[in-house]
Design an enzyme around this catalytic site. Sequence first.
Site, PDB file in Angstrom:
ATOM      1  N   THR A  15       0.916  -1.128  -0.285  1.00 58.03           N
ATOM      2  CA  THR A  15      -0.172  -0.192  -0.070  1.00 58.03           C
ATOM      3  C   THR A  15       0.997   1.407   0.118  1.00 58.03           C
ATOM      4  O   THR A  15       0.628   2.221  -0.876  1.00 58.03           O
ATOM      5  CB  THR A  15      -0.830   0.005   0.660  1.00 58.03           C
ATOM      6  N   VAL A  16       1.538   1.608   0.910  1.00 60.83           N
ATOM      7  CA  VAL A  16       2.765   2.440   1.359  1.00 60.83           C
ATOM      8  C   VAL A  16       3.534   3.144  -0.165  1.00 60.83           C
ATOM      9  O   VAL A  16       3.193   3.521  -0.452  1.00 60.83           O
ATOM     10  CB  VAL A  16       3.466   2.380   2.081  1.00 60.83           C
ATOM     11  N   LYS A 106       8.001   0.743  12.041  1.00 62.82           N
ATOM     12  CA  LYS A 106       8.050   0.560  13.244  1.00 62.82           C
ATOM     13  C   LYS A 106       8.827  -0.316  13.948  1.00 62.82           C
ATOM     14  O   LYS A 106       9.199  -0.346  15.076  1.00 62.82           O
ATOM     15  CB  LYS A 106       6.357   1.014  13.769  1.00 62.82           C
ATOM     16  N   GLU A 191      -2.128  -4.379   8.791  1.00 65.87           N
ATOM     17  CA  GLU A 191      -0.872  -4.858   8.653  1.00 65.87           C
ATOM     18  C   GLU A 191      -1.664  -5.978   7.816  1.00 65.87           C
ATOM     19  O   GLU A 191      -2.094  -6.668   8.124  1.00 65.87           O
ATOM     20  CB  GLU A 191      -0.409  -5.454   9.435  1.00 65.87           C
ATOM     21  N   LYS A 206       4.648   1.544  18.364  1.00 64.34           N
ATOM     22  CA  LYS A 206       4.430   3.577  17.645  1.00 64.34           C
ATOM     23  C   LYS A 206       4.869   3.858  18.959  1.00 64.34           C
ATOM     24  O   LYS A 206       5.430   4.791  19.271  1.00 64.34           O
ATOM     25  CB  LYS A 206       3.228   3.844  17.648  1.00 64.34           C
TER      26      LYS A 206
END
Length: 429
Positions: A15-16, A106, A191, A206
């Site tokens: 996705t990113v 993260k 995720e 995080k």
Amino acid sequence: MSARDWRIGVAGLGTVGTGLLTFLSERPHFAPAGGKARVTGVSARSRTRPRPFDISNLPWFDDPVALAQSDEVDLFVELIGGSDGPAKAAVEAALRAGKPVVTANKALIAEHGAELAALAEAHEVPLLFEAAVMGGTPAVKMVREAMVGDDLTSIAGILNGTCNFILSEMESGGRAFEDVLAEAQRLGYAEADPTMDVGGFDAAHKITILAALAFGCAPNFAAAEVEGVDQVELLDIRMAKDLGYRIKLIASAERGEQGVTVGVHPTLVPLNHPLAQAGGALNALFIEGERLGRVFLQGAGAGAAPTAAAVAADIADVMTCASRPVFQKPAGELVRFRPGDRSRNVVRAYLRLLVKDEPGVIAAVSETLAEAGVSIESFLQKPVEDAQGVPIVLTTHAVSEAVLAAAVERIAGHPAVIEQPRLMRIART
Ligand code: HSE
């Protein structure tokens, strides 16, 4: 400052990653320094998987480590994910080759941040991870850079969009947990392994990073106490609402005399509190400092475009040669924070029991609490149509968590108590 072009290698095209390729193809001159950001290599698990961005014209690398070391790459972007394996190997290879690294990972930073910071500093290259916390909402730079003039004392926030989406939808639509989780996966919030989200681990990564940045120490993920949303029932969401609260997955870190306490817990938040107002997949954060008082930040914490925007902001930092220690202080000065003494934690709490509807049950519960010195603030018994027994809900005044847990264990053993009691914290206001 002379503008130069930067050749960028991107490993991980989920996705990113595809969001970033789309952004860089549309806005190659986005960085304030003026140079061009050009993607000169990509790597992912599958070359042929359908993607919203056509990668057929980009140089392909089967091995992300080879991409990180390529002479055609000046800046390595790691979007593979996972605390170890290929992500860690590729980041280490890039740093050893003297290349700046930008990552959204993260788990990697929370679990190996101190050693990677030392490696980055030894090779005098930046290691940046704005997208690792709150996706596109700039929490990392805010804490590491803009708040460095303050002494921060506590952080509390909603740091996982998937869990926030699940809790919000369960409350507003009375929908089942699995149904909402499947939708969060479709929307690209979750995720690859959604237990990272629903088990609270993603939020714990995080808050571990934020605690390290806020309190100037090395990340210590092992010290975080982690609870997810998988045990939150619709019944509790409804009961909490009747009492004037909304259940949120709150990640928190506090600096005290004993050390730093970091945890993730489903928590009752008063309905008029800003954290209760952050619905859907939004992330939100309260930071408290000795000089500044409270700061509240809210925004998108997941999704392709917002997270890619945070990765792009780090790329811009590299291109403008912005440079500072990875974790506020040089790596050699970082020590793992000392975990706070949890037995001293004092909270207000929500306790929900499911009991047989018979005489003496309420008296037995309140007697056990009274013997332990637990003071009841409010009490609600409310028959619910589809429940097997009668739910009893009470909230307590401030009490030691250890004392309350021991009292609840005794209550759980009462023959009229049908299932394990549900205990949640109530947020400080
Ligand atoms: N799975 C994460 C979330 C994505 O739901 O917030 C961003 O880290």
